[in-house]
Design a protein around this motif. Structure first.
Motif, PDB file in Angstrom:
ATOM      1  N   SER A 103     -60.922  29.266 -21.486  1.00 23.44           N
ATOM      2  CA  SER A 103     -61.555  28.114 -22.137  1.00 23.44           C
ATOM      3  C   SER A 103     -63.026  28.343 -22.434  1.00 23.44           C
ATOM      4  N   ARG A 104     -63.624  29.316 -21.768  1.00 24.21           N
ATOM      5  CA  ARG A 104     -65.077  29.459 -21.852  1.00 24.21           C
ATOM      6  C   ARG A 104     -65.551  30.825 -22.329  1.00 24.21           C
ATOM      7  N   ASN A 105     -64.665  31.815 -22.404  1.00 22.25           N
ATOM      8  CA  ASN A 105     -65.096  33.128 -22.874  1.00 22.25           C
ATOM      9  C   ASN A 105     -65.721  33.021 -24.259  1.00 22.25           C
ATOM     10  N   CYS A 143     -64.969  37.698 -12.919  1.00 23.13           N
ATOM     11  CA  CYS A 143     -65.470  39.053 -13.146  1.00 23.13           C
ATOM     12  C   CYS A 143     -65.173  39.534 -14.568  1.00 23.13           C
ATOM     13  N   MET A 144     -65.817  40.626 -14.954  1.00 20.55           N
ATOM     14  CA  MET A 144     -65.747  41.122 -16.327  1.00 20.55           C
ATOM     15  C   MET A 144     -64.330  41.519 -16.740  1.00 20.55           C
ATOM     16  N   LYS A 145     -63.469  41.849 -15.781  1.00 17.85           N
ATOM     17  CA  LYS A 145     -62.084  42.172 -16.113  1.00 17.85           C
ATOM     18  C   LYS A 145     -61.378  40.991 -16.767  1.00 17.85           C
ATOM     19  N   GLY A 147     -63.306  37.743 -17.607  1.00 16.51           N
ATOM     20  CA  GLY A 147     -64.189  36.817 -18.302  1.00 16.51           C
ATOM     21  C   GLY A 147     -65.483  37.495 -18.715  1.00 16.51           C
ATOM     22  N   ASN A 148     -66.200  36.873 -19.630  1.00 17.53           N
ATOM     23  CA  ASN A 148     -67.443  37.494 -20.089  1.00 17.53           C
ATOM     24  C   ASN A 148     -68.647  36.555 -20.010  1.00 17.53           C
ATOM     25  N   ILE A 149     -68.505  35.458 -19.277  1.00 17.48           N
ATOM     26  CA  ILE A 149     -69.632  34.544 -19.092  1.00 17.48           C
ATOM     27  C   ILE A 149     -69.476  33.851 -17.735  1.00 17.48           C
ATOM     28  N   ILE A 150     -70.565  33.717 -17.005  1.00 13.99           N
ATOM     29  CA  ILE A 150     -70.582  33.247 -15.602  1.00 13.99           C
ATOM     30  C   ILE A 150     -69.714  34.189 -14.759  1.00 13.99           C
ATOM     31  N   ARG A 151     -70.250  35.368 -14.494  1.00 15.76           N
ATOM     32  CA  ARG A 151     -69.475  36.416 -13.829  1.00 15.76           C
ATOM     33  C   ARG A 151     -69.790  36.571 -12.347  1.00 15.76           C
ATOM     34  N   THR A 152     -70.888  36.033 -11.889  1.00 14.97           N
ATOM     35  CA  THR A 152     -71.294  36.209 -10.497  1.00 14.97           C
ATOM     36  C   THR A 152     -71.602  34.855  -9.847  1.00 14.97           C
ATOM     37  N   VAL A 153     -71.657  34.870  -8.518  1.00 13.49           N
ATOM     38  CA  VAL A 153     -72.041  33.661  -7.790  1.00 13.49           C
ATOM     39  C   VAL A 153     -73.440  33.233  -8.220  1.00 13.49           C
ATOM     40  N   SER A 154     -74.296  34.206  -8.455  1.00  9.56           N
ATOM     41  CA  SER A 154     -75.651  33.905  -8.919  1.00  9.56           C
ATOM     42  C   SER A 154     -75.622  33.193 -10.272  1.00  9.56           C
ATOM     43  N   ASP A 155     -74.749  33.658 -11.182  1.00  6.74           N
ATOM     44  CA  ASP A 155     -74.600  32.989 -12.483  1.00  6.74           C
ATOM     45  C   ASP A 155     -74.111  31.555 -12.298  1.00  6.74           C
ATOM     46  N   GLY A 156     -73.116  31.400 -11.429  1.00 10.34           N
ATOM     47  CA  GLY A 156     -72.562  30.072 -11.189  1.00 10.34           C
ATOM     48  C   GLY A 156     -73.593  29.126 -10.597  1.00 10.34           C
ATOM     49  N   LEU A 157     -74.387  29.642  -9.666  1.00  4.68           N
ATOM     50  CA  LEU A 157     -75.426  28.823  -9.044  1.00  4.68           C
ATOM     51  C   LEU A 157     -76.447  28.372 -10.079  1.00  4.68           C
ATOM     52  N   SER A 158     -76.781  29.268 -10.999  1.00  5.96           N
ATOM     53  CA  SER A 158     -77.735  28.921 -12.059  1.00  5.96           C
ATOM     54  C   SER A 158     -77.226  27.756 -12.899  1.00  5.96           C
ATOM     55  N   ILE A 159     -75.928  27.798 -13.237  1.00 10.90           N
ATOM     56  CA  ILE A 159     -75.333  26.717 -14.031  1.00 10.90           C
ATOM     57  C   ILE A 159     -75.309  25.408 -13.233  1.00 10.90           C
ATOM     58  N   VAL A 160     -74.938  25.499 -11.975  1.00 16.29           N
ATOM     59  CA  VAL A 160     -74.883  24.304 -11.124  1.00 16.29           C
ATOM     60  C   VAL A 160     -76.258  23.638 -11.035  1.00 16.29           C
ATOM     61  N   LYS A 161     -77.279  24.451 -10.891  1.00 12.40           N
ATOM     62  CA  LYS A 161     -78.638  23.902 -10.823  1.00 12.40           C
ATOM     63  C   LYS A 161     -79.050  23.276 -12.153  1.00 12.40           C
ATOM     64  N   ARG A 162     -78.617  23.876 -13.264  1.00 15.45           N
ATOM     65  CA  ARG A 162     -78.941  23.301 -14.572  1.00 15.45           C
ATOM     66  C   ARG A 162     -78.271  21.946 -14.756  1.00 15.45           C
ATOM     67  N   VAL A 163     -77.025  21.851 -14.366  1.00 15.50           N
ATOM     68  CA  VAL A 163     -76.303  20.579 -14.508  1.00 15.50           C
ATOM     69  C   VAL A 163     -76.901  19.530 -13.575  1.00 15.50           C
ATOM     70  N   ASN A 164     -77.156  19.947 -12.346  1.00 17.66           N
ATOM     71  CA  ASN A 164     -77.856  19.086 -11.375  1.00 17.66           C
ATOM     72  C   ASN A 164     -77.171  17.732 -11.207  1.00 17.66           C
ATOM     73  N   ARG A 165     -75.862  17.789 -10.906  1.00 25.19           N
ATOM     74  CA  ARG A 165     -75.090  16.579 -10.674  1.00 25.19           C
ATOM     75  C   ARG A 165     -74.373  16.679  -9.327  1.00 25.19           C
ATOM     76  N   LYS A 166     -74.220  15.560  -8.667  1.00 28.36           N
ATOM     77  CA  LYS A 166     -73.541  15.510  -7.371  1.00 28.36           C
ATOM     78  C   LYS A 166     -72.124  16.067  -7.445  1.00 28.36           C
ATOM     79  N   GLY A 167     -71.457  15.841  -8.551  1.00 29.37           N
ATOM     80  CA  GLY A 167     -70.060  16.242  -8.686  1.00 29.37           C
ATOM     81  C   GLY A 167     -69.835  17.667  -9.127  1.00 29.37           C
ATOM     82  N   ILE A 168     -70.891  18.461  -9.273  1.00 26.51           N
ATOM     83  CA  ILE A 168     -70.764  19.850  -9.717  1.00 26.51           C
ATOM     84  C   ILE A 168     -71.390  20.767  -8.673  1.00 26.51           C
ATOM     85  N   LYS A 169     -70.573  21.631  -8.084  1.00 24.50           N
ATOM     86  CA  LYS A 169     -71.044  22.555  -7.054  1.00 24.50           C
ATOM     87  C   LYS A 169     -70.583  23.977  -7.367  1.00 24.50           C
TER      88      LYS A 169
END
Length: 255
Positions: A103-105, A143-145, A147-169
């Protein structure tokens, strides 16, 4: 910690007998967000009789329902997410995993920055529904095998911080971390935002205990992150009944 398995409802009795705390079902198969209430009632009845609750769900958004790109149907997405969150809440759910790489690649030539912006927009909308029904949506790095976007925990954390909502972790998945050679420090860094874990023996993506893989560093990182939530095995099994018992013993040994 609470332990579960990603599997179908037909295996719930086995998990209960072995000693698991919950089962992790699939959104598309168990919550069927685009099916009517009559069809879902059959699943609701089965869950009511089950010895374990489906506290978590994976397989969130189908690849035909795009979050990124030129063919995003936002009203349909919103209705889908609202239904999934409502039905999950009705039958004991608390966590929905957003991996759903199909859905997100991003397609060739498509801006990654634009893709991330669209994922943030989607998650902000999803948070409206999740928070209404007491659901937490966790962002799963792929992982890259796969998906090609949000591949690491660090990437995911960055998105979570951008959204900055209680319901998104955030979520950490050992298999995807291993494929990306990701440091365990990223789990510790994500600690305050970490709400769900997926585990597998990461070389073969098999069940914990199937090989001699040492999970010590992974569980140490979870401890250092002060994580005390759910851990779901998302992996392959050879003989389900015996393998899930081995997996549970292996995970508890590392505690």
């Amino acid at each position: 910690m609470r332990f579960g398995i990603c599997t179908g409802l037909e295996n719930v009795n086995i998990l209960a007998e072995v000693g698991y705390d919950y089962i992790e079902l699939g959104v598309q198969n168990a919550l069927i967000p685009e099916a009517d209430e009559i069809e879902f009632q059959e699943i609701r009845d089965r869950v009511a009789e089950a010895p374990l609750k489906p506290e978590a769900y994976a397989g969130f958004i189908p690849r035909t329902l795009r979050v990124v790109g030129d063919n995003v149907d936002f009203p349909r997405l919103s209705h889908y997410v609202e239904t999934a969150c409502r039905r999950s809440s009705e039958i004991g759910g608390e966590i929905i995993v957003y991996g759903s790489s199909g859905s997100r690649n991003i397609e060739d030539g498509y801006s990654e920055e634009r893709g991330l912006d669209e994922i943030v927009k989607f998650l902000d909308m999803a948070a409206d529904h999740a928070e209404k029904y007491g659901i937490t949506i966790v962002v799963e790095p792929i992982c890259m095998k796969e998906g090609n976007i949000i591949r690491t925990v660090s990437d995911g954390l960055s998105i979570v911080k951008r959204v900055n909502r209680k319901g998104i972790k955030a979520l950490a998945d050992l298999y995807h971390m291993w494929q990306e050679n990701e440091p365990m420090q990223n789990i510790i860094d994500a600690g305050p935002w970490l709400a769900h874990i997926h585990i597998a023996e990461p070389v073969k993506r098999s069940y914990p205990g199937n090989d001699d893989f040492d999970f010590t560093n992974f569980f140490t990182a979870l401890k250092d992150a002060n994580y005390n939530g759910r851990i779901s095995c998302e992996c392959k099994f050879d003989n389900f009944s015996s393998d899930v018992e081995t997996a549970l013993k292996t995970m508890k040994k590392h505690l």
